[in-house]
Design a protein around this motif. Sequence first.
Motif, PDB file in Angstrom:
ATOM      1  N   LYS A 119       0.844  -1.200   0.000  1.00  0.00           N
ATOM      2  CA  LYS A 119       0.000   0.000   0.000  1.00  0.00           C
ATOM      3  C   LYS A 119       0.881   1.253   0.000  1.00  0.00           C
ATOM      4  O   LYS A 119       0.759   2.133   0.854  1.00  0.00           O
ATOM      5  CB  LYS A 119      -0.950  -0.006   1.207  1.00  0.00           C
ATOM      6  CG  LYS A 119      -1.908  -1.186   1.229  1.00  0.00           C
ATOM      7  CD  LYS A 119      -2.841  -1.140   2.423  1.00  0.00           C
ATOM      8  CE  LYS A 119      -3.793  -2.340   2.420  1.00  0.00           C
ATOM      9  NZ  LYS A 119      -4.701  -2.340   3.592  1.00  0.00           N
ATOM     10  N   HIS A 120       1.768   1.292  -0.984  1.00  0.00           N
ATOM     11  CA  HIS A 120       2.777   2.358  -1.047  1.00  0.00           C
ATOM     12  C   HIS A 120       2.192   3.719  -1.411  1.00  0.00           C
ATOM     13  O   HIS A 120       2.753   4.751  -1.085  1.00  0.00           O
ATOM     14  CB  HIS A 120       3.851   1.985  -2.059  1.00  0.00           C
ATOM     15  CG  HIS A 120       3.292   1.540  -3.379  1.00  0.00           C
ATOM     16  ND1 HIS A 120       2.788   2.418  -4.310  1.00  0.00           N
ATOM     17  CD2 HIS A 120       3.128   0.301  -3.905  1.00  0.00           C
ATOM     18  CE1 HIS A 120       2.373   1.748  -5.360  1.00  0.00           C
ATOM     19  NE2 HIS A 120       2.553   0.456  -5.147  1.00  0.00           N
ATOM     20  N   HIS A 121       1.094   3.769  -2.144  1.00  0.00           N
ATOM     21  CA  HIS A 121       0.423   5.020  -2.524  1.00  0.00           C
ATOM     22  C   HIS A 121       1.309   5.946  -3.360  1.00  0.00           C
ATOM     23  O   HIS A 121       1.174   7.169  -3.298  1.00  0.00           O
ATOM     24  CB  HIS A 121      -0.075   5.783  -1.288  1.00  0.00           C
ATOM     25  CG  HIS A 121      -1.028   4.992  -0.439  1.00  0.00           C
ATOM     26  ND1 HIS A 121      -2.226   4.504  -0.919  1.00  0.00           N
ATOM     27  CD2 HIS A 121      -0.942   4.592   0.861  1.00  0.00           C
ATOM     28  CE1 HIS A 121      -2.855   3.842   0.036  1.00  0.00           C
ATOM     29  NE2 HIS A 121      -2.090   3.871   1.115  1.00  0.00           N
ATOM     30  N   LEU A 122       2.217   5.385  -4.136  1.00  0.00           N
ATOM     31  CA  LEU A 122       3.058   6.202  -5.010  1.00  0.00           C
ATOM     32  C   LEU A 122       2.234   6.718  -6.188  1.00  0.00           C
ATOM     33  O   LEU A 122       1.504   5.966  -6.828  1.00  0.00           O
ATOM     34  CB  LEU A 122       4.243   5.392  -5.528  1.00  0.00           C
ATOM     35  CG  LEU A 122       5.338   5.057  -4.519  1.00  0.00           C
ATOM     36  CD1 LEU A 122       6.368   4.130  -5.135  1.00  0.00           C
ATOM     37  CD2 LEU A 122       6.006   6.322  -4.010  1.00  0.00           C
ATOM     38  N   CYS A 123       2.359   8.009  -6.472  1.00  0.00           N
ATOM     39  CA  CYS A 123       1.619   8.615  -7.576  1.00  0.00           C
ATOM     40  C   CYS A 123       2.317   9.909  -7.969  1.00  0.00           C
ATOM     41  O   CYS A 123       3.301  10.327  -7.341  1.00  0.00           O
ATOM     42  CB  CYS A 123       0.166   8.884  -7.184  1.00  0.00           C
ATOM     43  SG  CYS A 123      -0.001  10.014  -5.784  1.00  0.00           S
ATOM     44  N   LEU A 130      10.885  17.588  -6.696  1.00  0.00           N
ATOM     45  CA  LEU A 130      11.426  16.758  -7.769  1.00  0.00           C
ATOM     46  C   LEU A 130      12.895  16.448  -7.501  1.00  0.00           C
ATOM     47  O   LEU A 130      13.591  17.173  -6.792  1.00  0.00           O
ATOM     48  CB  LEU A 130      11.274  17.475  -9.114  1.00  0.00           C
ATOM     49  CG  LEU A 130       9.841  17.772  -9.568  1.00  0.00           C
ATOM     50  CD1 LEU A 130       9.842  18.479 -10.917  1.00  0.00           C
ATOM     51  CD2 LEU A 130       9.010  16.493  -9.648  1.00  0.00           C
ATOM     52  N   VAL A 131      13.372  15.331  -8.099  1.00  0.00           N
ATOM     53  CA  VAL A 131      14.771  14.925  -7.957  1.00  0.00           C
ATOM     54  C   VAL A 131      15.416  14.864  -9.339  1.00  0.00           C
ATOM     55  O   VAL A 131      14.740  15.033 -10.373  1.00  0.00           O
ATOM     56  CB  VAL A 131      14.875  13.548  -7.257  1.00  0.00           C
ATOM     57  CG1 VAL A 131      14.333  13.622  -5.842  1.00  0.00           C
ATOM     58  CG2 VAL A 131      14.128  12.474  -8.046  1.00  0.00           C
ATOM     59  N   MET A 164       9.290   7.933 -14.569  1.00  0.00           N
ATOM     60  CA  MET A 164      10.594   8.246 -15.153  1.00  0.00           C
ATOM     61  C   MET A 164      10.710   9.700 -15.607  1.00  0.00           C
ATOM     62  O   MET A 164      11.793  10.277 -15.593  1.00  0.00           O
ATOM     63  CB  MET A 164      10.864   7.327 -16.348  1.00  0.00           C
ATOM     64  CG  MET A 164      10.996   5.866 -15.977  1.00  0.00           C
ATOM     65  SD  MET A 164      12.537   5.506 -15.142  1.00  0.00           S
ATOM     66  CE  MET A 164      13.362   4.479 -16.334  1.00  0.00           C
ATOM     67  N   HIS A 165       9.607  10.313 -16.036  1.00  0.00           N
ATOM     68  CA  HIS A 165       9.670  11.657 -16.606  1.00  0.00           C
ATOM     69  C   HIS A 165       9.510  12.761 -15.563  1.00  0.00           C
ATOM     70  O   HIS A 165       9.799  13.917 -15.846  1.00  0.00           O
ATOM     71  CB  HIS A 165       8.601  11.812 -17.689  1.00  0.00           C
ATOM     72  CG  HIS A 165       8.786  10.864 -18.835  1.00  0.00           C
ATOM     73  ND1 HIS A 165       9.877  10.926 -19.670  1.00  0.00           N
ATOM     74  CD2 HIS A 165       8.040   9.816 -19.262  1.00  0.00           C
ATOM     75  CE1 HIS A 165       9.792   9.971 -20.579  1.00  0.00           C
ATOM     76  NE2 HIS A 165       8.689   9.280 -20.355  1.00  0.00           N
ATOM     77  N   SER A 166       9.052  12.407 -14.371  1.00  0.00           N
ATOM     78  CA  SER A 166       8.879  13.426 -13.336  1.00  0.00           C
ATOM     79  C   SER A 166       9.026  12.806 -11.950  1.00  0.00           C
ATOM     80  O   SER A 166       8.069  12.788 -11.163  1.00  0.00           O
ATOM     81  CB  SER A 166       7.508  14.094 -13.495  1.00  0.00           C
ATOM     82  OG  SER A 166       7.365  15.164 -12.588  1.00  0.00           O
ATOM     83  N   PRO A 167      10.213  12.292 -11.615  1.00  0.00           N
ATOM     84  CA  PRO A 167      10.389  11.627 -10.319  1.00  0.00           C
ATOM     85  C   PRO A 167      10.503  12.625  -9.170  1.00  0.00           C
ATOM     86  O   PRO A 167      11.132  13.687  -9.310  1.00  0.00           O
ATOM     87  CB  PRO A 167      11.700  10.860 -10.503  1.00  0.00           C
ATOM     88  CG  PRO A 167      12.470  11.660 -11.503  1.00  0.00           C
ATOM     89  CD  PRO A 167      11.445  12.246 -12.437  1.00  0.00           C
ATOM     90  N   ASN A 168       9.906  12.285  -8.051  1.00  0.00           N
ATOM     91  CA  ASN A 168      10.030  13.138  -6.868  1.00  0.00           C
ATOM     92  C   ASN A 168      10.711  12.372  -5.736  1.00  0.00           C
ATOM     93  O   ASN A 168      11.158  11.230  -5.914  1.00  0.00           O
ATOM     94  CB  ASN A 168       8.665  13.702  -6.443  1.00  0.00           C
ATOM     95  CG  ASN A 168       7.681  12.627  -6.023  1.00  0.00           C
ATOM     96  OD1 ASN A 168       8.035  11.637  -5.388  1.00  0.00           O
ATOM     97  ND2 ASN A 168       6.411  12.817  -6.367  1.00  0.00           N
ATOM     98  N   VAL A 169      10.776  12.989  -4.560  1.00  0.00           N
ATOM     99  CA  VAL A 169      11.515  12.394  -3.442  1.00  0.00           C
ATOM    100  C   VAL A 169      10.918  11.057  -2.996  1.00  0.00           C
ATOM    101  O   VAL A 169      11.641  10.164  -2.542  1.00  0.00           O
ATOM    102  CB  VAL A 169      11.578  13.384  -2.258  1.00  0.00           C
ATOM    103  CG1 VAL A 169      12.487  14.556  -2.584  1.00  0.00           C
ATOM    104  CG2 VAL A 169      10.180  13.867  -1.863  1.00  0.00           C
TER     105      VAL A 169
END
Length: 241
Positions: A119-123, A130-131, A164-169
């Motif tokens: 239940k990582h909730h990555l979105c 951003l990184v 891949m096009h907009s990775p965040n922390v």
Amino acid sequence: MDWPLKQFDVKNAFLHGNLEEEVYMDFPPAYSNGGNTGVCRLYDMIIARDNVDEMSKLQGNHAAEFEMKDLGDLKYFLGVEVARSSKGIFLSQRKYVLDLLKENGMLGCKPVETPIVKKHHLCLNPSQKLVDKGRYQRLVGRLIYLAHTRPNIAYALSVVSQFMHSPNVNHIAAVMHILAYLKSAPGKRSIVWETWAGHVTDRQSTSRYFTFVGGNLVTWRSKKQKAVSWSSVEAEYRGMA
């Protein structure tokens, strides 16, 4: 079938440092490619054959055109370690994993038990910082190559690859979590995850499948389905389809 595996290298392609251009050779005379014209791109080569004399003849033919180096029995190739026993061939990327951990300063990290948090909730979250996109893409790309022998990280990679096009922390933290999982057992292999309606944004399911030939696992995949399934049973049917 207990065929010998031999590895050869073209020596003169690497005498002057890193090769900037690709190396090509003509097709062997007996090779038919349907009448199309073309050439073969040259690598390190692995040869498997049930006839040792034919293998030696092929090596001689190449040696007449190129300066060849016989590397002997196949043991390590493109980051993959190869070991043979009476039961068959064992492939491992343990050294590849250790190198990856070292390059990212994770050799001393605390190991974790799973490749991704349940239940990582990555979105995609515009409010998150951003990184470095280039670093994120390179790291995920290297992990994707690792999945050739580590199907147990396939699901986690299918998640982090979506950003891949907009990775965040949060996304880079999930990638580092995969590395921490690899630290727990660099040579371990396990199964691929599947989930029903597991994606936070679109509620699509992720299915998995394995292909066996003669009792040996040869391919595996974990893939997000294109449509939303209203039940776990429907997700299974879609996966089979």
